[in-house]
Motif scaffolding. Structure first.
Motif, short mmCIF file in Angstrom:
data_model
loop_
_atom_site.label_atom_id
_atom_site.label_comp_id
_atom_site.label_asym_id
_atom_site.label_seq_id
_atom_site.Cartn_x
_atom_site.Cartn_y
_atom_site.Cartn_z
N GLN A 196 -40.37 61.74 54.88
CA GLN A 196 -41.03 60.55 55.42
C GLN A 196 -40.60 60.29 56.87
O GLN A 196 -41.43 59.97 57.72
N LEU B 193 -42.19 63.18 59.08
CA LEU B 193 -43.65 63.07 59.24
C LEU B 193 -44.01 61.90 60.15
O LEU B 193 -44.92 61.99 60.98
N ARG B 194 -43.30 60.78 59.99
CA ARG B 194 -43.56 59.63 60.87
C ARG B 194 -43.29 60.00 62.33
O ARG B 194 -44.09 59.73 63.20
N LEU C 292 -46.03 62.20 63.67
CA LEU C 292 -47.29 61.50 63.95
C LEU C 292 -47.18 60.53 65.11
O LEU C 292 -48.19 60.15 65.70
N THR C 293 -45.96 60.08 65.43
CA THR C 293 -45.82 59.13 66.54
C THR C 293 -45.19 59.79 67.77
O THR C 293 -44.71 59.10 68.66
N ASP C 294 -45.23 61.12 67.79
CA ASP C 294 -44.66 61.87 68.93
C ASP C 294 -43.22 61.48 69.23
O ASP C 294 -42.86 61.29 70.39
N ARG D 283 -52.81 64.68 61.74
CA ARG D 283 -52.85 63.31 61.21
C ARG D 283 -53.73 63.21 59.96
O ARG D 283 -53.33 62.66 58.94
N LYS D 284 -54.93 63.79 60.07
CA LYS D 284 -55.88 63.68 58.97
C LYS D 284 -55.31 64.31 57.69
O LYS D 284 -55.37 63.72 56.61
N LEU E 268 -52.30 62.25 56.22
CA LEU E 268 -52.71 60.99 55.58
C LEU E 268 -53.50 61.26 54.29
O LEU E 268 -53.35 60.54 53.31
N LEU F 277 -50.99 62.08 51.61
CA LEU F 277 -50.17 60.95 51.18
C LEU F 277 -50.96 59.88 50.45
O LEU F 277 -50.46 59.24 49.53
#
Lengths: 282, 282
Positions: B150, B153-154, B157-159, B177-178, B181, B184
């Protein structure tokens, strides 16, 4: 006739307007195209007499939804709506677009949502600049109802909340470990369960235990979402929508002073400004 | 003939023994009775020739699984296994019981699991004292592979990860991203996705970015799970199982010194001690 829809996870707000005049306004269950299928949306349309009666008269539809972030899911909305409203041109957009248009209209600024989930982005006055947020309750959603509920449920299950608050939760809901874990891990929509506590949280917002969690969430929202955007777009105005932003604006306004944020507006129901905007443009 | 099974989310280990001697040992996909239905388990049994050939000879079965925490789910396991192994008496228990028996046998102590998920409890030498943990990746699982994934991956996705590490992730997986998500939020088993990164994490454990996350997780595991249990049961020995506990025992041992913990054992595969224990008792 035009139709404007703004939908979160819990509720969808609908407005029908013609020749510059509002005709009908009503609220239904929320539509999340990420979760719900065509059948669910179709049934919702067919159950509403205002929609059934006006279906063929509607010429333009502006749909804004939390789940409508990708082309694919926008297509799903467009397809279902186009079948029901045979003469309408349908536009499906993300709820961040609604937040932006409802406050900034054609101006620029930072738009944020703190509702069931959390999100934020920069709006150029024409469009949202693609952002990295909106990652949902498994990875993010800081400050949102999902997030608050996760803190509260964990504390409930690990006996880490004051007895008085625990009793209030027990009085209102029939919670136990088995029920909570089933709702979270054996249920297609855990977020509907998480966000179902929104009214309870608002009602008990002045209980110190809960105030602390909500304030911690608002702070986390500011540092995770707003400050990085302000770094990129300094001195921007900020507009916020969503139930958490609206319900706890008193605390948000305090934090805004501490962090020197220019919060322009906190909007309860974007639908009102949205319909005005589209009535003027059509 | 006896059959002992120990299963996590990714793998299940099986051992067949007769007259004090191990006959067969093998590994299959994991069985999580929280997620998987009777059909899945039935197919898994019917695909294995060792099991098919010995089905009628097995007299006792000891099943230990991460999902087998409630009476209801234990009943599900017992029913499927009893239908396949017609002459066997089946006992289904939680994976914490396996951790306890595999290290402590008939002694007392604190047992912990840091694997796909996180859990811990006190073992009296006879049974696990009911605990508040095991709340899964939406509410807890601190330090586990779910939790590490987690964080990673966060950050992806948030660079918010170093470019070098990002490139290694991209080289190994086709992430965007697609896809993330969808896995999840639109998939029945998000935890299988989260835990699928376990080998990658182990392989890159010395990358400073990842070391920091893993160490933060191990610390959080100690403060959230072990310290509260030590408050209740001071001076207890601690035994740990699970892939994270095993893979990062070097760091765990360092922290154990700092926190003055008596870690008795860190066991890679509880199945080996489990089968010894049951061979001696049967």
């Amino acid at each position: 006739m035009i139709l404007v829809i703004f939908t979160g996870s819990r509720y969808a707000d609908w407005r029908l307007a013609e020749k510059g005049r509002l005709l009908h306004g009503f609220r239904t269950a929320g539509i999340n195209s990420y979760i719900q299928d065509e059948n669910f949306i179709n049934q919702l349309l067919n159950k509403n007499t205002d929609l059934l009666y006006n279906a063929e008269k509607v010429k333009k539809i502006f749909f804004f939804g939390a789940g409508a972030s990708s082309k694919e899911r926008q297509e799903k909305i467009i397809q279902v709506f186009s079948t029901f409203f045979k003469n309408a041109k349908v536009k499906a957009s993300h709820d961040l677009d609604a937040s932006a248009i409802s406050t900034f209209g054609d101006d620029k600024g930072i738009v944020g949502i703190i509702g069931s989930g959390s999100n934020a982005a920069y709006f150029t006055g024409k469009k949202i600049v693609t952002n990295n947020y909106g990652l949902g309750y498994i990875l993010a959603d800081e400050g949102s109802t999902n997030w608050i509920a996760q803190q509260v449920l964990r504390d409930y299950l690990t006996d880490a909340m004051p007895q008085g608050f625990r009793e209030k939760l027990d009085e209102k809901y029939s919670l136990d470990r088995k029920y909570i874990l089933e709702k979270l891990y054996n249920n297609p929509n855990p977020n509907i369960f998480l966000t179902s506590f929104a009214d309870f949280f608002y009602e008990h917002r002045y209980e110190p235990y809960l105030s602390n969690i909500i304030k911690k969430g608002l702070n986390l929202y500011i540092t995770t979402y707003l400050l990085p955007l302000l770094d990129q777009y300094p001195d921007s105005n900020i507009s916020l929508t969503g139930s958490v932003a609206h319900n706890y604006q008193e605390w948000l306004t305090e934090f805004a002073k501490e962090y020197h944020l220019n919060i322009k507006t906190i909007t309860k129901e974007p639908i009102q400004n949205l319909i005005k905007y589209y009535i003027n443009k059509n």
